[in-house]
Design an enzyme around this catalytic site. Structure first.
Site, PDB file in Angstrom:
ATOM      1  N   TYR A   1       0.870  -1.181   0.000  1.00 13.08           N
ATOM      2  CA  TYR A   1       0.000   0.000   0.000  1.00 13.08           C
ATOM      3  C   TYR A   1       0.903   1.225   0.000  1.00 13.08           C
ATOM      4  CZ  TYR A   1      -2.776   3.839   1.753  1.00 13.08           C
ATOM      5  OH  TYR A   1      -3.371   5.060   1.884  1.00 13.08           O
TER       6      TYR A   1
ATOM      7  N   GLU B   1      -3.832   7.255  -3.894  1.00  9.03           N
ATOM      8  CA  GLU B   1      -3.543   5.991  -3.236  1.00  9.03           C
ATOM      9  C   GLU B   1      -3.365   4.878  -4.257  1.00  9.03           C
ATOM     10  OE1 GLU B   1      -6.164   4.911   0.262  1.00  9.03           O
ATOM     11  OE2 GLU B   1      -6.781   3.392  -1.190  1.00  9.03           O
TER      12      GLU B   1
END
Ligand code: GDP
Ligand code: MN
Length: 381
Positions: A101, A189
């Site tokens: 991530y 993101e």
């Protein structure tokens, strides 16, 4: 403004971030053509504004023309958490060994952006943050200087990213920050950032939210909005002139005044319910506006019960009550139980006027909210 994955990936690619080869398709035929061009295996991914598409059945891998056809047939037109899928992204599937991530968001507490890295990619990062915050490394950024390369490296090594790919991942993080900054994003993101067996990094997913108030200086992003504006309810709200935000719950909320609506949201949560929306119809409560508001909550398939919180000010309570009665009479049937709480000028008179064949009336906001939460529970039980 939230970009679709395919739009965010275009922006990411322009900035030099590694994204898979992909085509957008809105028919099964086009999806198959795209898959044939790209070569198998492909990932076929629903382009709707919901998280967790993978788990919800909105992403399928296909190894052949037949599988691509079947996947596109099952995903196109499907209902994904209340959103109809009109488009899929067909992209080269990534053969990955690891999912990371990386993300940039605003740390409102610190009053500055924060860059984040975790080796627990591919899962909901909010869950990771709640269960084991130590699995996410964070670097606060001074916007005057940007994300320094040493900070990116510290975040990447601190998260425990493998040494072989750390340099590339740090590069992705700094590029992502620069993009976030240049594009007036509130959030950017990549989850997951996939690591392949030959140590390449690939942005398999892309999320980007842009500050609406900055769209005037991001004309290319603003132009994207028109063709991505596919949440029928939010479009309807725009046409009706309401302030509306769709949420995940099942209690529909209508009020006149932002503070009043926020309070109602809080109370629904307090009494164990989940708000389906924020809907502020503004001052007054003329029959037309009330009818439009009811039309919105009634047409949201997630809504199981409705609470109406109205404060009579300049528009008196009795006028408001007549507006609500008129609006309700326009519906052949009231598909969901509506609870009304009326306060302010001429509230007593208003409550007497309300047609209790069509709505439930409660004297206090607490009682009204509790009742609506119960109504929603009964429907879903
Ligand atoms: P989200 O569920 O809406 O966040 O969608 P993502 O794009 O993040 O995909 C969710 C999951 O689907 C990923 O974590 C992967 O496990 C899987 N997935 C997505 N794209 C690919 C791909 O190209 N190849 C493979 N093998 N899996 C993928
Ligand atoms: Mn994802």
């Amino acid at each position: 403004m939230r970009l679709h994955e395919y739009q965010a990936k275009e922006i990411f690619a322009d900035a030099g971030l590694p994204v898979p080869d992909a085509d957008l398709a809105d028919t099964v035929g086009d999806a198959v053509v795209a898959a044939e061009r790209i070569g198998y295996p492909v990932a076929i991914k629903a382009q709707v504004h919901v998280g967790g598409r993978g788990k919800a059945g909105g992403i399928e891998l296909a190894e052949s023309e037949e599988e691509a056809r079947e996947a596109a047939e099952s995903i196109l037109g499907m209902d994904l958490k209340g959103y109809t899928v009109n488009r899929v992204l067909v992209e080269a599937a990534v053969d990955f060994v690891d999912e990371l991530y990386v993300g940039i968001t605003m740390d409102r507490g610190a009053g500055r952006p924060v860059a984040m890295v975790s080796t627990r990619g591919g899962v909901d990062i909010e869950e990771v943050a709640a269960e084991s915050p130590e699995d996410i490394t964070r670097e606060g950024v001074d916007p005057a200087f940007g994300l320094h390369p040493y900070q990116a490296r510290r975040a990447v090594y601190g998260a425990g990213v493998a040494r072989e790919v750390a340099h590339d991942v740090a590069g992705v993080l700094t590029t992502l920050y620069d993009l976030w900054n240049a594009r007036d994003a509130t959030e950017a993101e990549i989850n997951p950032l996939m690591i392949t067996s030959d140590e390449a990094v690939v942005a398999a997913d892309a999320v980007m939210n842009v500050d609406d108030d900055a769209l005037f200086r991001q004309p290319d992003l603003e132009a994207m909005e028109t063709d991505s504006y596919e949440d029928d309810l939010e479009r309807k709200a725009g046409e009706y002139g309401f302030d509306y935000v769709r949420l995940d719950g099942d209690v529909g909320i209508i009020g006149n005044g932002a503070g009043l609506v926020m309070t109602t949201l809080d109370l629904v949560d307090y009494y164990g319910g989940e708000p389906a929306n924020f809907l502020d119809i503004g001052g007054g409560a003329q029959a037309d506006r009330v009818a439009n508001a009811l039309d919105m909550v009634f047409s949201d398939p997630n809504v199981e019960a409705v609470v109406f919180n109205i404060f009579g000010g300049i528009t008196r309570g009795d006028e408001v009550a007549r507006g609500i009665n008129d609006a309700l009479e326009r519906f052949d049937e009231i598909p969901k139980e509506v609870v009304v709480r009326l306060a302010g000028t001429n509230a007593e008179e208003g409550m007497e006027i309300l047609n209790t064949d069509l709505v439930e009336v409660e004297g206090t906001l607490e009682d009204a909210v509790r009742r609506a939460v119960e109504n929603a529970e009964e429907v879903s039980a």
